[in-house]
Scaffold this motif. Structure first.
Motif, PDB file in Angstrom:
ATOM      1  N   LYS A 284       0.837  -1.210   0.000  1.00  0.00           N
ATOM      2  CA  LYS A 284       0.000   0.000   0.000  1.00  0.00           C
ATOM      3  C   LYS A 284       0.867   1.254   0.000  1.00  0.00           C
ATOM      4  N   VAL A 285       1.929   1.236   0.803  1.00  0.00           N
ATOM      5  CA  VAL A 285       2.850   2.370   0.841  1.00  0.00           C
ATOM      6  C   VAL A 285       3.508   2.555  -0.526  1.00  0.00           C
ATOM      7  N   MET A 286       3.862   1.453  -1.170  1.00  0.00           N
ATOM      8  CA  MET A 286       4.515   1.538  -2.464  1.00  0.00           C
ATOM      9  C   MET A 286       3.581   2.106  -3.537  1.00  0.00           C
ATOM     10  N   VAL A 287       2.286   1.838  -3.429  1.00  0.00           N
ATOM     11  CA  VAL A 287       1.330   2.454  -4.362  1.00  0.00           C
ATOM     12  C   VAL A 287       1.409   3.971  -4.254  1.00  0.00           C
ATOM     13  N   ILE A 288       1.439   4.473  -3.016  1.00  0.00           N
ATOM     14  CA  ILE A 288       1.543   5.917  -2.798  1.00  0.00           C
ATOM     15  C   ILE A 288       2.864   6.448  -3.342  1.00  0.00           C
ATOM     16  N   VAL A 289       3.951   5.736  -3.060  1.00  0.00           N
ATOM     17  CA  VAL A 289       5.271   6.163  -3.528  1.00  0.00           C
ATOM     18  C   VAL A 289       5.305   6.264  -5.048  1.00  0.00           C
ATOM     19  N   VAL A 290       4.742   5.274  -5.723  1.00  0.00           N
ATOM     20  CA  VAL A 290       4.763   5.247  -7.188  1.00  0.00           C
ATOM     21  C   VAL A 290       4.024   6.448  -7.763  1.00  0.00           C
TER      22      VAL A 290
END
Length: 369
Positions: free
Chosen positions: A242-248
């Motif tokens: 989920k954090v990586m979705v935001i980062v992307v």
């Protein structure tokens, strides 16, 4: 509905050929529906155009990567649910029905207000898990939320204490007001304790009855090692995705990717989810994200980021859920299960409100000698 869902047997999948024919027929029906909506004045083309314009502002690579992490988040979170349900009801279910049911709820939460999609998922679990009951599955939901409650609390603590001016709330005069009025603060604390005691008295009988029926769903809490291995580790992986979705998507819009910016988005999304009664938090998410990212980028860019991430992940969630439902249950069986669970979700919400009202009424009645 609640009894019907409880007694329902796991849905048998259809043959692949019949399933394919039905998927094609539904695609054709969807195209016809879109045409009818346009004829009656609903601007479907405008919405699709907005989606296309938003998506094309960023490269395809970011979109694909974001969708991959979104799918990974769904799979790993469902794996944590599977650990809870498998431990509570051994040999009662396999992973794919749990994944399909969870994905359906995630997709529906993008369109239904007040997270009704979550209730749909719970009732789908009652239908597909042999031997399960709604109180048991609801107890499993409480277990499933432990990690998210803890991580959410840490995020709020960080935002309000480590980020200067977070959500425009700074502890200055407020701290002085607290320290200068100890009697008032003591009265507030005592009033809160009295309220908690009163609520415990009102609902204690109901809670005991529910717990007697629900404790099986939370059985995994009695085995810490299994909880960590089957539930916590997949949930941590899902949250990292989920954090990586935001980062992307932050990177796609050239918004600085820092610990502070990511935490600001996570916190604003949590607040929007709590305070929003709109389907999927549409509008509320954008307002909170724009405010949270005010110190990192312009409001226009922050709004574009928020809209893009929500539109793209929503489209992915819906497509992913449809594919899983068709693959696991077959279209007719899956659509029937979702419809019945949706109806049951609304009924269950009403039943819980009614039971709370009955509990309050019983507490107000004088005790018999």
């Amino acid at each position: 509905m609640s009894e019907a869902v409880t007694a329902a047997e796991p849905v048998e999948p259809e043959s692949k050929r019949r399933r394919t024919v039905k998927i094609v027929s539904w695609i054709i029906g969807l195209v016809l529906l879109l045409g009818i909506l346009n004829l009656v004045g609903i601007d479907v083309r405008g919405w699709l155009s907005e989606l296309w314009d938003t998506v094309t502002e960023i490269s395809v690579g970011y979109i694909v990567l974001g969708c991959l992490f979104q799918g990974l988040q769904t799979v790993l979170t469902a794996l944590g649910w599977y650990g809870i349900l498998r431990y509570a009801y051994p040999r009662g279910v396999t992973f794919m029905p749990v994944l399909a049911s969870y994905a359906a709820g995630v997709a529906l939460n993008n369109f239904l207000p007040a997270n009704i999609g979550t209730f749909v998922t719970l009732l789908m679990y009652v239908a597909v898990v042999r031997g399960s009951t709604f109180p048991g599955v609801l107890a499993g939901y409480v277990v499933q939320k432990i990690f998210y409650f803890i991580i959410g609390t840490f995020i709020y603590i960080y935002l309000f204490w480590a980020v200067a001016g977070s959500f425009d709330f700074q502890f200055g005069n407020e701290r002085d007001a607290v320290t200068n009025h100890p009697v008032l603060i003591l009265g507030i604390v005592l009033g809160a304790l009295f309220l908690l005691v009163l609520l415990a008295r009102i609902f204690w009988g109901w809670v005991k009855k529910m717990w007697a029926r629900a404790k099986q769903g939370a059985a995994i809490l009695g085995d810490l090692r299994s909880y960590v291995r089957l539930v916590l580790i997949p949930q941590v992986g899902g949250y990292a995705a989920k954090v990586m979705v935001i980062v992307v998507f932050l990177a796609a819009y050239k918004i600085p990717v820092t610990f502070g910016s990511v935490m600001s988005v996570l916190g604003s999304n949590q607040l929007a989810n709590i305070l929003s009664f709109t389907p999927g938090g549409v509008g509320v998410n954008q307002a909170f994200n724009s405010f949270a990212l005010d110190s990192y980028t312009s409001s226009t860019t922050a709004t574009a980021y928020s809209i893009s991430q929500q539109l793209i992940t929503t489209a992915f969630n819906v497509g992913f859920a449809v594919i899983l439902i068709c693959f696991v249950f077959g279209w007719s069986g899956g659509s029937q299960l979702v419809r019945e669970s949706y109806s049951g979700a609304k009924e269950k919400a009403g039943e819980m409100r009614s039971k709370r009202g009955d509990a309050v009424g019983e507490a107000d009645e004088p005790e018999s000698a």
